[in-house]
Design an enzyme around this catalytic site. Structure first.
Site, short mmCIF file in Angstrom:
data_model
loop_
_atom_site.label_atom_id
_atom_site.label_comp_id
_atom_site.label_asym_id
_atom_site.label_seq_id
_atom_site.Cartn_x
_atom_site.Cartn_y
_atom_site.Cartn_z
N ARG A 174 0.87 -1.18 0.00
CA ARG A 174 0.00 0.00 0.00
C ARG A 174 0.90 1.23 0.00
O ARG A 174 2.11 1.11 0.05
CB ARG A 174 -1.03 -0.02 1.13
CG ARG A 174 -0.71 -0.75 2.38
CD ARG A 174 0.41 -0.16 3.15
NE ARG A 174 0.16 1.24 3.43
CZ ARG A 174 1.10 2.12 3.64
NH1 ARG A 174 2.39 1.78 3.62
NH2 ARG A 174 0.82 3.38 3.89
N ALA A 197 0.85 5.22 -2.04
CA ALA A 197 0.68 5.59 -3.45
C ALA A 197 1.84 5.16 -4.36
O ALA A 197 1.63 4.46 -5.37
CB ALA A 197 0.42 7.08 -3.55
N ARG A 235 -7.55 0.16 -6.63
CA ARG A 235 -7.77 1.20 -5.62
C ARG A 235 -8.00 2.52 -6.35
O ARG A 235 -7.32 2.81 -7.33
CB ARG A 235 -6.57 1.30 -4.67
CG ARG A 235 -6.42 0.03 -3.84
CD ARG A 235 -5.57 0.19 -2.63
NE ARG A 235 -6.09 1.17 -1.70
CZ ARG A 235 -5.39 1.62 -0.66
NH1 ARG A 235 -4.15 1.18 -0.46
NH2 ARG A 235 -5.90 2.51 0.16
N GLN A 295 -1.75 2.74 10.04
CA GLN A 295 -0.49 2.70 9.30
C GLN A 295 0.64 3.40 10.05
O GLN A 295 1.81 3.05 9.87
CB GLN A 295 -0.66 3.37 7.91
CG GLN A 295 -1.49 2.57 6.92
CD GLN A 295 -2.94 3.01 6.92
OE1 GLN A 295 -3.45 3.46 7.93
NE2 GLN A 295 -3.61 2.86 5.79
N ASP A 336 -1.53 11.18 -1.75
CA ASP A 336 -1.97 10.18 -2.73
C ASP A 336 -2.33 10.83 -4.06
O ASP A 336 -2.38 10.16 -5.09
CB ASP A 336 -3.15 9.40 -2.18
CG ASP A 336 -2.71 8.64 -0.93
OD1 ASP A 336 -2.76 9.23 0.16
OD2 ASP A 336 -2.26 7.49 -1.07
N LYS A 381 -4.25 10.54 3.43
CA LYS A 381 -4.96 9.68 4.39
C LYS A 381 -5.91 10.49 5.27
O LYS A 381 -5.56 11.58 5.72
CB LYS A 381 -3.92 8.93 5.22
CG LYS A 381 -4.46 7.94 6.22
CD LYS A 381 -5.40 6.92 5.61
CE LYS A 381 -4.76 6.07 4.52
NZ LYS A 381 -5.75 5.25 3.80
#
Ligand code: MRU
Length: 369
Positions: free
Chosen positions: A53, A55, A90, A203, A244, A255
């Protein structure tokens, strides 16, 4: 970066010359496990399940996914199918589309017999390019940290607050937001990181804390709600987050929870920087709030918590009452006006259209085609 003294990247070509190794991020921080991707479908699963995970890493994985697809079937149909399935994994991070477009544009004109070899070398280039970009971000961000360090009394440390994981685990190596921090640490500056835990997927607590700890960078994990309090007490010198997707106007999608940090930073006069690799710029959109698709993730990420028990078992427990509805938006948008600067591989830019298009004219021209 380093894990227990050994240098490791988040993704690599295995010595067999065709399969792809990746750190299984679902197992961190409790277990360090390496996964092997052997088909386009396994790359699709790896992105969807968040084995990988972040970007830039999603982009690199998708590029290798295309190479794995071309290895088994290099026809036009297989190429289109690989593109379509990978891009659907995604929705928010634009690096996925950037990498897939880069792959498709070199592969399409080629005869199928040449596609697999070219796909592997283009995917490797994308991975190397990510590392070079992050090092560039590191150099420019280092100057910002050094400027703060110069204002400190001897023995005082520079406190950086970060959100989510924008470290080496979210990229191929170095990370985006962490690259300046790793470089400052290497240069002997006393740097300390406030790590937002980053609910619901954690995360920060699981990944950023793990990688900073293994590299030896001083850090403290904080609940997501703590940043404002720390800023009011002058315990944060600067915020550096990843992203991202950044629009042509400089709006920053990152996020969920990033926007609240930017508001707190503005209210307290704390500089709020975004580490931005150029493949994360989307010149085809202007207004981040209305135009960027925001991923909505499963309710279980909010209702359940997974962790290690005292006797070493990994257990998942429910923390929300049965029947309570849950909303789980994965990302939010911080308007450009709240961003002090975008730390790119070509320097620290103002978050606006002129600065972005002057620094990256080729990206802007490509988006206009
Ligand atoms: O949902 P994830 O874990 O893929 O989230 C993406 C991120 O890691 C962050 O938003 C990050 O700050 C940007 S990627 C360097």
């Amino acid at each position: 970066m380093k894990v227990d003294g050994r240098h490791i990247r988040s993704i690599w070509l295995e010595p067999d010359g065709w399969s792809i190794g990746a750190v299984d991020q679902r197992r961190l921080p409790h277990d360090f496990v390496v996964a092997r991707l052997t088909s386009c479908d396994s790359a699709v699963d790896a992105i969807r399940s968040m084995l990988v995970r972040g970007a830039p890493l999603i982009g690199a994985t998708a590029a290798y996914g295309m190479a794995l697809a071309m290895r088994t079937d290099a026809s036009d149909t297989a190429l289109n199918h690989a593109y379509k399935t990978l891009i659907a994994t995604r929705p928010t991070a634009i690096n996925l589309q950037w990498a897939l477009d880069a792959m498709r544009s070199v592969l399409r004109p080629l005869p199928p017999s040449e596609r697999a070899a070219v796909a592997y070398s283009r995917a490797a280039e994308i991975a190397e390019q990510d590392i070079a970009i992050n090092k560039g971000i590191g150099q420019h961000g280092l100057a910002l940290i050094e400027a703060v360090a110069a204002t400190k009394k001897p023995g005082e440390r520079v406190n950086v607050l970060t959100h989510c994981n924008a470290g080496w685990l979210a990229t191929v190596d170095w990370g985006t937001a962490t690259a300046p921090i790793y470089l400052a640490h290497e240069h002997g500056h006393a740097v300390h990181v406030w790590v937002d835990e980053t609910r619901p997927r954690n995360q920060g607590a699981s990944l950023t804390a793990w990688e900073l700890g293994h590299h030896g960078v001083p850090h403290t994990v904080i609940p997501d709600n703590t940043g404002g309090h720390l800023m009011q007490h002058e315990l944060v010198d600067l915020v550096i987050v990843g992203t991202d997707r950044v629009t042509a106007n400089g709006d920053v999608c990152n996020k969920i929870g990033t926007y609240l940090k930017a508001l707190a930073a503005r209210d307290n006069g704390v500089p709020f920087y975004v580490a931005l690799p150029s493949p994360t710029i989307d010149f085809s959109v202007d207004d981040g709030i209305s135009e960027i698709p925001i991923e909505q993730r499963s309710a279980e990420e909010v209702t359940d918590m997974t962790g290690r028990t005292a006797d070493g078992r990994i257990e998942t427990v429910r923390i929300v009452p049965e029947g309570s509805p849950v909303a789980n938006y994965g990302f939010d948008v911080t308007p450009a006006r709240l961003v002090t600067g975008l730390i790119t591989e070509r320097g620290v830019l103002k978050a606006d259209r002129t600065a972005l298009s002057t620094a990256f004219p080729e990206r802007r021209a490509a988006a206009a085609e």
